[in-house]
Design a protein around this motif. Structure first.
Motif, PDB file in Angstrom:
ATOM      1  N   VAL A 172       0.838  -1.208   0.000  1.00 44.06           N
ATOM      2  CA  VAL A 172       0.000   0.000   0.000  1.00 44.06           C
ATOM      3  C   VAL A 172       0.870   1.254   0.000  1.00 44.06           C
ATOM      4  O   VAL A 172       0.660   2.177  -0.799  1.00 44.06           O
ATOM      5  CB  VAL A 172      -0.957   0.000   1.211  1.00 44.06           C
ATOM      6  CG1 VAL A 172      -1.605   1.370   1.382  1.00 44.06           C
ATOM      7  CG2 VAL A 172      -2.026  -1.063   1.037  1.00 44.06           C
ATOM      8  N   ALA A 173       1.861   1.315   0.892  1.00 48.35           N
ATOM      9  CA  ALA A 173       2.714   2.501   0.991  1.00 48.35           C
ATOM     10  C   ALA A 173       3.483   2.747  -0.301  1.00 48.35           C
ATOM     11  O   ALA A 173       3.529   3.877  -0.812  1.00 48.35           O
ATOM     12  CB  ALA A 173       3.674   2.364   2.169  1.00 48.35           C
ATOM     13  N   LEU A 174       4.087   1.699  -0.859  1.00 51.57           N
ATOM     14  CA  LEU A 174       4.851   1.852  -2.101  1.00 51.57           C
ATOM     15  C   LEU A 174       3.929   2.163  -3.280  1.00 51.57           C
ATOM     16  O   LEU A 174       4.273   2.954  -4.168  1.00 51.57           O
ATOM     17  CB  LEU A 174       5.659   0.583  -2.380  1.00 51.57           C
ATOM     18  CG  LEU A 174       6.815   0.299  -1.404  1.00 51.57           C
ATOM     19  CD1 LEU A 174       7.480  -1.029  -1.752  1.00 51.57           C
ATOM     20  CD2 LEU A 174       7.846   1.427  -1.421  1.00 51.57           C
ATOM     21  N   ILE A 181       3.973   9.854  -7.728  1.00 50.10           N
ATOM     22  CA  ILE A 181       5.094  10.268  -8.571  1.00 50.10           C
ATOM     23  C   ILE A 181       4.617  10.510 -10.001  1.00 50.10           C
ATOM     24  O   ILE A 181       5.160  11.360 -10.713  1.00 50.10           O
ATOM     25  CB  ILE A 181       6.220   9.210  -8.534  1.00 50.10           C
ATOM     26  CG1 ILE A 181       6.901   9.244  -7.158  1.00 50.10           C
ATOM     27  CG2 ILE A 181       7.254   9.460  -9.637  1.00 50.10           C
ATOM     28  CD1 ILE A 181       7.919   8.155  -6.950  1.00 50.10           C
ATOM     29  N   MET A 182       3.582   9.801 -10.419  1.00 47.07           N
ATOM     30  CA  MET A 182       2.999  10.047 -11.726  1.00 47.07           C
ATOM     31  C   MET A 182       2.413  11.464 -11.757  1.00 47.07           C
ATOM     32  O   MET A 182       2.410  12.174 -10.774  1.00 47.07           O
ATOM     33  CB  MET A 182       1.908   9.017 -12.025  1.00 47.07           C
ATOM     34  CG  MET A 182       2.389   7.570 -12.080  1.00 47.07           C
ATOM     35  SD  MET A 182       3.560   7.245 -13.426  1.00 47.07           S
ATOM     36  CE  MET A 182       5.113   7.206 -12.529  1.00 47.07           C
ATOM     37  N   ALA A 356      -3.591  11.276   1.002  1.00 46.18           N
ATOM     38  CA  ALA A 356      -3.607  12.681   1.396  1.00 46.18           C
ATOM     39  C   ALA A 356      -2.377  13.055   2.225  1.00 46.18           C
ATOM     40  O   ALA A 356      -1.746  14.093   1.997  1.00 46.18           O
ATOM     41  CB  ALA A 356      -4.885  12.989   2.165  1.00 46.18           C
ATOM     42  N   PHE A 357      -2.021  12.224   3.200  1.00 48.93           N
ATOM     43  CA  PHE A 357      -0.923  12.591   4.093  1.00 48.93           C
ATOM     44  C   PHE A 357       0.439  12.380   3.438  1.00 48.93           C
ATOM     45  O   PHE A 357       1.390  13.101   3.769  1.00 48.93           O
ATOM     46  CB  PHE A 357      -1.036  11.843   5.412  1.00 48.93           C
ATOM     47  CG  PHE A 357      -2.055  12.451   6.333  1.00 48.93           C
ATOM     48  CD1 PHE A 357      -1.754  13.582   7.056  1.00 48.93           C
ATOM     49  CD2 PHE A 357      -3.321  11.914   6.445  1.00 48.93           C
ATOM     50  CE1 PHE A 357      -2.690  14.173   7.891  1.00 48.93           C
ATOM     51  CE2 PHE A 357      -4.266  12.486   7.274  1.00 48.93           C
ATOM     52  CZ  PHE A 357      -3.959  13.622   8.007  1.00 48.93           C
ATOM     53  N   MET A 358       0.563  11.419   2.529  1.00 51.19           N
ATOM     54  CA  MET A 358       1.827  11.306   1.806  1.00 51.19           C
ATOM     55  C   MET A 358       2.013  12.504   0.891  1.00 51.19           C
ATOM     56  O   MET A 358       3.119  13.040   0.754  1.00 51.19           O
ATOM     57  CB  MET A 358       1.887   9.997   1.008  1.00 51.19           C
ATOM     58  CG  MET A 358       3.248   9.777   0.358  1.00 51.19           C
ATOM     59  SD  MET A 358       3.421   8.185  -0.460  1.00 51.19           S
ATOM     60  CE  MET A 358       3.504   7.073   0.939  1.00 51.19           C
ATOM     61  N   LEU A 359       0.922  12.940   0.242  1.00 53.43           N
ATOM     62  CA  LEU A 359       0.991  14.136  -0.591  1.00 53.43           C
ATOM     63  C   LEU A 359       1.443  15.333   0.244  1.00 53.43           C
ATOM     64  O   LEU A 359       2.318  16.107  -0.161  1.00 53.43           O
ATOM     65  CB  LEU A 359      -0.378  14.405  -1.224  1.00 53.43           C
ATOM     66  CG  LEU A 359      -0.491  15.627  -2.150  1.00 53.43           C
ATOM     67  CD1 LEU A 359      -1.381  15.308  -3.349  1.00 53.43           C
ATOM     68  CD2 LEU A 359      -1.039  16.845  -1.411  1.00 53.43           C
ATOM     69  N   PRO A 391      11.411  13.369  -2.672  1.00 55.48           N
ATOM     70  CA  PRO A 391      10.844  13.160  -1.335  1.00 55.48           C
ATOM     71  C   PRO A 391       9.710  12.149  -1.324  1.00 55.48           C
ATOM     72  O   PRO A 391       9.559  11.396  -0.355  1.00 55.48           O
ATOM     73  CB  PRO A 391      10.351  14.560  -0.928  1.00 55.48           C
ATOM     74  CG  PRO A 391      10.498  15.431  -2.095  1.00 55.48           C
ATOM     75  CD  PRO A 391      11.359  14.774  -3.091  1.00 55.48           C
ATOM     76  N   THR A 392       8.918  12.092  -2.400  1.00 56.35           N
ATOM     77  CA  THR A 392       7.814  11.129  -2.444  1.00 56.35           C
ATOM     78  C   THR A 392       8.334   9.702  -2.427  1.00 56.35           C
ATOM     79  O   THR A 392       7.808   8.839  -1.708  1.00 56.35           O
ATOM     80  CB  THR A 392       6.943  11.356  -3.705  1.00 56.35           C
ATOM     81  OG1 THR A 392       6.461  12.701  -3.710  1.00 56.35           O
ATOM     82  CG2 THR A 392       5.760  10.405  -3.720  1.00 56.35           C
ATOM     83  N   LEU A 393       9.388   9.434  -3.220  1.00 57.94           N
ATOM     84  CA  LEU A 393       9.961   8.092  -3.272  1.00 57.94           C
ATOM     85  C   LEU A 393      10.561   7.711  -1.916  1.00 57.94           C
ATOM     86  O   LEU A 393      10.337   6.593  -1.419  1.00 57.94           O
ATOM     87  CB  LEU A 393      11.036   8.020  -4.359  1.00 57.94           C
ATOM     88  CG  LEU A 393      11.774   6.678  -4.492  1.00 57.94           C
ATOM     89  CD1 LEU A 393      10.794   5.562  -4.826  1.00 57.94           C
ATOM     90  CD2 LEU A 393      12.869   6.774  -5.555  1.00 57.94           C
TER      91      LEU A 393
END
Length: 517
Positions: A172-174, A181-182, A356-359, A391-393
């Motif tokens: 899920v996280a990956l 990233i897209m 939302a929180f990863m964004l 940072p997203t990766l």
């Protein structure tokens, strides 16, 4: 420039507005409904599917709706402050950027560092929480079970469980990291679809459940206090329980701040961000209140999983306090066909929170790096997709490891104090800016600010230290965070201060601009 003046050097609001207008870092693709979907996606999740029913069973009874109203008041005060800032300073970074404009560089760094760990931990915690719902859904659809060692992280408290890694949480996280990233619009469309499915699932629960509500289950609405409210793990009820539950469910009514981190990806940020903040909290609160009424109306708040009771207490566990309480309620009423819909809605709900929180975390990291407080290597957008991919990766990898390998119940508590600290700063900052720069253009003005901003600060402080309350002539504090959590938070902030003084202060972009005149 003296040492102290370097710590409080500020970006002017006009400078931030100019940066936002001329920013070429991101693609402006999000409208008000996509932004609102991010907010609703961040807010509605664990609160609907776990917190509301659990707190009804353990603390508040049917009065859990009052707990949400109390928590909602505090959250609404901060939401209105966020809305005013978002319309005035539509720049990536949310509370970090607002702090830079009002309080100065060091306070802004502290806020940004605080939000970075808060958002990252939420992603890890929620990704791990997705696993149980997805496993349940997979079993219902295929009948297949994962090997025990892939079903969850190793927990020292349960050394014989046989669990080693939470495979689904890692995926899920990956997976969410890869989607983000897209192109931004692809991720936003995915999130909008997922949030729509979640809302439909919640509406099914509300509409179907309404036909099985018995008003007698709401009596007594505020059950009598049946245990000492100071007793560890004691069931409270009474107004003690209502306030204690409010301290817990508060953490189900924030998340709208994540959408403000996408300011530079909004088509019309000064108009759309304030609307999206208010709309997302309003929609979410209506859903929470409706779910609370339906679930407590369908089964008794202290109803048992089966009929076994001893001295008025459940010996097999309460329905509303189970691990999947919403499904358990419908199972108890013989509505087995709804369980699959609930599991799917829960999975969608939790996935949208992760999104939302990863964004938000990636964009705060990006903003810190763009301002020179972290290495600028992190402030590069993807040449093709226009997203902060580095940072997203890294966040995807970090949260995948945390969710997959760590029992993160205690780490999750840090989220609480981080959020409340940010809320205090936001409410104070919007008040300070009204005093120091009253003539700034504000597309949205918080109504009754002189009342609401102090009220938001007081509510947040009470949720950290506990509510002052008197029961049977005794004064005590209800709820609040324990000292272990507070010390862990202070240690993390101490690490942040070391990084700032060792790197950020010397490499600050604003510092270089001021030095060059």
């Amino acid at each position: 420039m003296g040492f102290l003046s370097r710590l409080v050097r500020r970006k002017s609001v006009q400078q931030l507005q100019s940066e936002a207008g001329g920013s070429k870092d991101f693609r402006r693709t999000m409208g008000v409904w996509q932004l609102t979907a991010i907010g609703v996606g961040a807010i509605v999740g664990v609160g609907v599917f776990v917190l509301a029913p659990n707190e009804a069973a353990l603390n508040a009874g049917p009065a859990i709706i009052l707990s949400f109203l109390v928590a909602g008041i505090g959250s609404a005060c901060a939401a209105l402050a966020y809305a005013e800032f978002a319309g005035m300073i539509p720049v990536t970074g949310s509370a970090y950027t607002y702090g830079y404009a009002v309080l100065g560089e060091l306070p802004a760094w502290i806020i940004g560092w605080d939000l970075l760990v808060e958002y990252a931990l939420i992603v890890g915690v929620v990704a791990a929480g997705t696993s149980n719902y997805l496993q349940s859904l997979i079993i219902q659809v295929t009948g297949l079970h994962l090997p025990v060692w892939l079903q969850g992280a190793y927990d020292p408290a349960q050394p014989d469980s046989g669990k080693v890694v939470n495979l689904i949480a890692v995926i899920v996280a990956l997976g969410i990291s890869w989607i983000q990233i897209m192109r931004t619009e692809i991720g936003a469309r995915f999130n909008t679809v997922v949030v729509t499915m979640k809302v439909i699932g919640v509406l099914v629960v509300i509409v179907v459940g309404a036909f099985f509500v018995h008003a007698s289950n709401w009596t007594p609405f505020i059950p009598d206090l049946i245990h000492d409210p100071l007793a560890t793990g004691g069931t409270r009820y009474g107004w003690d329980g209502v306030l204690a539950a409010a301290s817990i469910v508060f953490f189900a009514v924030f998340g709208y701040d994540t959408l403000t981190t996408a300011a530079e990806e909004s088509k019309n940020p000064q108009r759309d961000l304030p609307l999206a903040v208010i709309a997302s909290l309003g929609i979410s609160m209506v859903m929470y209140l409706a779910i609370s009424l339906i679930l407590t109306g369908m089964v008794p708040y202290n109803g048992c999983v089966d009929a076994t009771q001893a001295a008025g207490q459940c010996t097999t566990g309460m329905i509303l306090a189970s691990q999947a309480p919403v499904s358990a309620v419908f199972e108890a009423r013989g509505l087995h066909w709804v369980s699959g819909i609930i599991d799917l809605a829960a999975v969608c709900g939790i996935a949208s929170v992760v999104f939302a929180f990863m964004l938000g975390a990636a964009r705060i990291w990006f903003a810190l790096a763009r301002d020179g407080l972290l290495p600028r290597w992190f402030a590069k957008v993807h040449p093709k997709y226009g997203t902060p991919y580095r940072p997203t990766l890294l966040l995807g990898i970090f949260t995948a490891l945390a969710a997959g390998l760590l029992p993160i119940r205690e780490l999750a508590e840090l989220v609480n104090i981080g959020t409340l600290s940010a809320f205090i700063v936001i409410c104070a900052s919007v008040l300070i800016l009204r005093i120091t720069q009253p003539n700034l253009e504000r597309r949205f003005r918080t109504p009754a600010l002189w009342l609401l901003a102090p009220l938001g600060i007081v509510f947040s402080l009470f949720l950290i230290i506990g509510w002052p309350w008197v029961t049977d002539g005794r004064f005590h504090m209800i709820g609040g965070l324990d000292m272990v959590t507070i010390w862990r938070f202070l240690i993390w902030m101490g690490i942040g201060l070391v990084i700032y003084f060792a790197y950020g202060m010397r490499h600050s972009q604003l510092g270089r601009e001021k030095a060059n005149g």
